[in-house]
Scaffold this motif. Structure first.
Motif, short mmCIF file in Angstrom:
data_model
loop_
_atom_site.label_atom_id
_atom_site.label_comp_id
_atom_site.label_asym_id
_atom_site.label_seq_id
_atom_site.Cartn_x
_atom_site.Cartn_y
_atom_site.Cartn_z
N TRP A 201 0.85 -1.19 0.00
CA TRP A 201 0.00 0.00 0.00
C TRP A 201 0.88 1.23 0.00
O TRP A 201 1.91 1.26 0.67
CB TRP A 201 -0.91 0.00 1.23
CG TRP A 201 -1.96 -1.06 1.14
CD1 TRP A 201 -1.82 -2.39 1.38
CD2 TRP A 201 -3.33 -0.86 0.74
NE1 TRP A 201 -3.00 -3.05 1.16
CE2 TRP A 201 -3.95 -2.14 0.78
CE3 TRP A 201 -4.09 0.25 0.37
CZ2 TRP A 201 -5.30 -2.32 0.46
CZ3 TRP A 201 -5.41 0.07 0.05
CH2 TRP A 201 -6.01 -1.20 0.09
N SER A 202 0.47 2.27 -0.71
CA SER A 202 1.29 3.48 -0.77
C SER A 202 1.31 4.18 0.58
O SER A 202 2.28 4.80 0.96
CB SER A 202 0.79 4.42 -1.86
OG SER A 202 -0.53 4.83 -1.57
N LYS A 203 0.22 4.08 1.33
CA LYS A 203 0.20 4.60 2.70
C LYS A 203 -0.97 3.97 3.43
O LYS A 203 -1.88 3.43 2.82
CB LYS A 203 0.10 6.12 2.72
CG LYS A 203 -1.04 6.69 1.90
CD LYS A 203 -0.91 8.19 1.74
CE LYS A 203 -1.72 8.67 0.54
NZ LYS A 203 -1.47 10.02 0.13
N GLN A 204 -0.91 4.03 4.74
CA GLN A 204 -1.98 3.43 5.52
C GLN A 204 -2.71 4.45 6.39
O GLN A 204 -3.69 4.13 7.02
CB GLN A 204 -1.44 2.28 6.38
CG GLN A 204 -1.11 1.06 5.52
CD GLN A 204 -0.51 -0.08 6.31
OE1 GLN A 204 0.62 -0.50 6.07
NE2 GLN A 204 -1.26 -0.61 7.27
N GLN A 205 -2.19 5.66 6.43
CA GLN A 205 -2.89 6.74 7.12
C GLN A 205 -3.05 7.91 6.17
O GLN A 205 -2.07 8.38 5.60
CB GLN A 205 -2.08 7.21 8.35
CG GLN A 205 -2.46 6.46 9.60
CD GLN A 205 -1.24 6.02 10.38
OE1 GLN A 205 -0.17 6.59 10.23
NE2 GLN A 205 -1.42 5.01 11.20
N PHE A 206 -4.28 8.32 6.00
CA PHE A 206 -4.52 9.42 5.07
C PHE A 206 -5.88 10.04 5.38
O PHE A 206 -6.59 9.60 6.28
CB PHE A 206 -4.44 8.92 3.61
CG PHE A 206 -5.30 7.72 3.33
CD1 PHE A 206 -4.87 6.44 3.64
CD2 PHE A 206 -6.57 7.86 2.77
CE1 PHE A 206 -5.65 5.33 3.38
CE2 PHE A 206 -7.36 6.76 2.52
CZ PHE A 206 -6.90 5.49 2.83
N ASN A 207 -6.21 11.07 4.62
CA ASN A 207 -7.43 11.83 4.88
C ASN A 207 -8.50 11.54 3.84
O ASN A 207 -8.19 11.03 2.75
CB ASN A 207 -7.14 13.33 4.88
CG ASN A 207 -6.32 13.72 6.08
OD1 ASN A 207 -6.59 13.28 7.20
ND2 ASN A 207 -5.30 14.54 5.85
N VAL A 208 -9.71 11.92 4.17
CA VAL A 208 -10.80 11.92 3.20
C VAL A 208 -10.34 12.73 1.99
O VAL A 208 -9.68 13.76 2.15
CB VAL A 208 -12.05 12.54 3.84
CG1 VAL A 208 -13.09 12.89 2.78
CG2 VAL A 208 -12.65 11.59 4.87
N ASN A 209 -10.64 12.24 0.80
CA ASN A 209 -10.25 12.85 -0.47
C ASN A 209 -8.82 12.55 -0.89
O ASN A 209 -8.44 12.83 -2.02
CB ASN A 209 -10.44 14.38 -0.49
CG ASN A 209 -11.89 14.75 -0.72
OD1 ASN A 209 -12.59 14.06 -1.44
ND2 ASN A 209 -12.34 15.83 -0.10
N ASP A 210 -8.00 11.96 0.02
CA ASP A 210 -6.64 11.59 -0.38
C ASP A 210 -6.68 10.31 -1.19
O ASP A 210 -7.50 9.44 -0.96
CB ASP A 210 -5.76 11.34 0.85
CG ASP A 210 -5.30 12.65 1.47
OD1 ASP A 210 -5.62 13.71 0.90
OD2 ASP A 210 -4.65 12.59 2.53
N GLU A 211 -5.73 10.21 -2.11
CA GLU A 211 -5.65 8.98 -2.90
C GLU A 211 -4.63 8.04 -2.29
O GLU A 211 -3.61 8.46 -1.75
CB GLU A 211 -5.26 9.31 -4.35
CG GLU A 211 -6.41 9.92 -5.11
CD GLU A 211 -6.26 9.77 -6.61
OE1 GLU A 211 -5.12 9.66 -7.08
OE2 GLU A 211 -7.30 9.77 -7.30
N VAL A 212 -4.93 6.77 -2.35
CA VAL A 212 -4.02 5.74 -1.87
C VAL A 212 -4.03 4.64 -2.93
O VAL A 212 -5.05 4.42 -3.57
CB VAL A 212 -4.48 5.24 -0.49
CG1 VAL A 212 -5.89 4.69 -0.53
CG2 VAL A 212 -3.54 4.19 0.07
#
Ligand SMILES: [Cu+2]
Lengths: 436, 250
Positions: A75-86
């Motif tokens: 996974w590119s990241k596991q913590q992110f915000n609403v509207n962020d792409e992963v």
């Protein structure tokens, strides 16, 4: 169609609460029989509802081991915000030894296990090619994938990439915990039509739909009230049987009926024509099947050849022992670092693999041992006795294999040479249980 | 009270008796409302199911074929009861209105609030125009045969055009992943459904597809024919379940 099982829960619960009223009411009236009719139907249908579960271990072990063999999932990241792409990327090998009882993967759908659309899928690639529908896979083929997602609802979710296989079920890839922060109200999802119109997917067509539903609901309510305002069941029943039928349906009623007979089709056609003129470019739903060819071989490249001669599962010790005939065709010594099957990774502590960024996979860190730990030299051919032992065989419900109609194992073997070069081979063999 | 009163000796209920009869009307209506909201909706959800749940299942072949065919079942049965016993021409409208209430509740609460789907992705179709027409045909004809043939056919034929104003705009083309999709297909791609992979969609399949542009009318006429039979079948089911022999003792 009973395919959307998890979504029917709400309706089922909402409906069952009406039963007590039906059962306790004992008046004798034709409508009671209708109530009974409805009740019988409801009970009959309720009993057919399948139960939905997360599904990681539900599938038979041989399906999990010998269909889609996932590896290198990240996974590119596991913590992110609403509207962020992963994005999640990874590879999979489609087993050559595809189970006979599972239909060939002529229609497969690369999916993401989420509790509803807490993320939306914005892009999806197989071997670098975008694909929007289902895809046909080839047994023995190697593929890499990428799915781009966008955070929609804040929360903490356990998410896996997985394949829906037609008539087989869900073959899960490794899962991770994703933490989505932020405010759901800020989520936006705008797309462009080919005509250049920008669309907000979250609300598109909703007000229009509510308008039309309300319009017809208004007419229907008027019609119902027109009748309900008069004395109904007992009064009308008595009058009907007293021969007063004409009074029950008046000339005015009949005129309104005629107006409906003419007016409704006219209205429907007018509104239909208006819509056709408003959206002349409307097209039918698209239902193509994507054909994406496998990559050049990533597994069984021919450099390292592996032949599985025998596999034994010792039930008491929870160990799988496989005898492997290995031929090292590379120009450097190689070692077995890992055996992966059904989502479980057995690692060879004596020959650690270079750092792998795999998603939180299920790992037996010291689960793999060999009868001869010395590296296999270039062009050497050796028969190795490999033992994969861990309680995970049981906790991951892979040991059920020996009771299955198709008790063959399949998995991937990872070799590394002294330079860190990796060779992957698939192994497959019938499993013989040992109960002592 | 006997059921064989002649018009001359008939006396309508007055005073307390009329009030009780009216209270009974309301009681039955409210119960029927809840029952139909529950049972018809459930029946519909488990038969038409995905075709009505998802915007990307509402195709031009199966959706207009299956939906009216299932949609006419309860209306026929309830019409049989309400018309033959009470000369009340509202059975179809009542049933379909209840169905609409039930589906909207399910879509908003079960799909939107519980499973997070946008409501526009799971908007139900409407059969109210069809139902009004069916009730009017029955009232004017007072005939099972005519209602089954003309009402049943119209019920099916009106379905697609009356829903196009709601769903037409979801068929605008969008370019995505180097291919052309409809807005509806985009909903299916973007809003993740774990248990409903794309290949399960039963859309645009079968021989009707080969008729291209006239697939929808063909589908609708096929549905009209089947609705005629379905109506008759369910009328008899309704009659069979409803007997007024107990009412004769009132
Ligand atoms: Cu999980």
């Amino acid at each position: 169609m009973k395919t959307t099982t998890q979504n029917n829960r709400g309706e089922i619960f909402a409906k069952t609460i009406h039963f007590p009223k039906v059962i306790t009411k004992q008046q004798h009236n034709p409508l009671n029989y209708l109530l009974l009719l409805g009740m019988i139907f409801s009970v009959y249908i309720l009993s057919m509802q399948p139960v939905w579960a997360h599904g990681e271990k539900n599938l038979e072990p041989y399906v999990r081991m010998r269909t889609i063999q996932w590896y290198d999932v990240q996974w590119s990241k596991q913590q992110f915000n609403v509207n962020d792409e992963v994005s999640v990327t990874g590879k999979f090998h489609v087993a050559e030894d595809w189970p006979i009882s599972v239909p060939k993967p002529d229609a497969a759908f690369l999916n993401i296990s989420t509790p509803g659309p807490v993320l939306i899928r914005t892009e999806r690639y197989l071997n670098g090619k975008p694909f929007m529908n289902s895809v046909a896979l080839q047994p023995g083929g190697d593929y890499d994938f990428k799915v781009v997602l966008k955070g929609r609802l804040p929360g903490r979710y356990h998410i896996h990439p997985f394949f829906n296989l037609l008539d087989a079920g869900q073959v899960m890839g490794p899962g991770v915990w994703l933490d989505i922060a932020g405010d759901a109200a800020n989520f936006t999802n705008d797309i462009q039509t080919i005509g250049g119109k920008s669309i907000n997917m979250e609300t598109y067509g909703l007000a229009n739909g509510i308008f039309w539903h309300s319009f017809w609901a208004f007419l229907a309510t008027a019609w119902l009230l027109w009748w309900v305002r008069r004395p109904l069941f007992i009064a009308r029943y008595r009058m009907l049987h007293a021969g007063l039928e004409e009074e029950l349906v008046t000339p005015l009623d009949r005129n309104i009926g005629k107006a409906i007979l003419v007016g409704i089709p006219v209205l429907v056609l007018v509104f239909y024509t208006m819509t056709v003129n408003e959206y002349p470019k409307a097209i039918p739903l698209q239902a193509s099947l994507d054909q994406i060819l496998p990559l050049s071989a990533k597994v069984n490249t021919g450099v390292v050849e592996v032949d599985t001669t025998r596999a034994e599962y010792r039930v008491a010790e929870r160990t799988m022992t496989m005898s492997l005939k290995i031929k090292n065709g590379s120009d450097k010594p190689i070692q077995i670092a890992e055996f992966a099957t059904g989502g479980v990774h057995f690692l060879n502590k004596a020959a650690p693999a270079p750092k792998q960024n795999d998603a939180d996979s299920v790992v037996a860190a010291e689960g793999l041992s060999l009868d001869n730990a010395t590296p296999i030299q270039p062009s050497e051919q050796r028969t190795v006795l490999m033992t994969a032992g861990d309680a995970l065989w049981e906790s991951e419900k892979l040991d059920g294999l020996i009771n299955d109609p198709d008790s063959r194992i399949g998995g991937l073997l990872f070799f590394y040479d002294t330079e860190g070069e990796r060779y992957v081979s698939s192994v497959t063999a019938a499993v013989i249980p040992k109960f002592n | 009270m006997s059921a064989n009163l002649s018009p001359r000796t008939f006396r309508p209920y007055t005073g307390e008796k009329a009030r009780i009869a009216r209270a009974y009307d309301y009681l039955v209506l409210v119960l029927a409302l809840f029952l139909f909201i529950g049972s018809f909706h459930l029946h519909f959800a488990l038969t038409v199911g995905d075709w009505d749940f998802w915007v990307d299942w509402k195709d031009r072949q199966w959706w207009p074929l299956v939906t009216p065919l299932i949609g006419i079942t309860f209306p026929a049965a309830v019409q049989a009861v309400l018309w033959t016993n009470f000369r009340l021409p509202l059975g179809a409208t009542l049933c379909v209105a209840c169905l609409s209430i039930g589906t909207w509740i399910a879509r908003v609460f079960a799909y939107h609030y519980w499973n997070y789907f946008p409501i526009n992705m799971v908007m139900p179709s409407t059969m109210l125009p069809s139902a009004l027409f069916l009730d009017a045909v029955l009232m004017l004809s007072n005939s099972l045969t005519i209602t089954a043939i003309f009402g049943g056919s119209a019920f099916a034929l009106l379905f697609y055009p009356s829903n196009w104003p709601i769903f037409g705009m979801f068929h605008l083309p969008v370019e995505a992943g180097n291919s052309q999709l409809t807005v509806a297909d985009m909903f299916g791609f973007q809003y993740i459904r774990t248990g409903m992979p794309e290949y399960l969609r039963i859309i645009e399949r079968g021989t009707l597809r080969t008729y291209g542009q006239i697939a929808t009318p063909l589908s609708a006429f096929c549905s009209a024919l089947l609705c005629t039979l379905m109506y008759t079948l369910w009328w008899h089911i309704g009659k069979w379940f409803a007997t007024t022999r107990y009412l004769n003792r009132i």
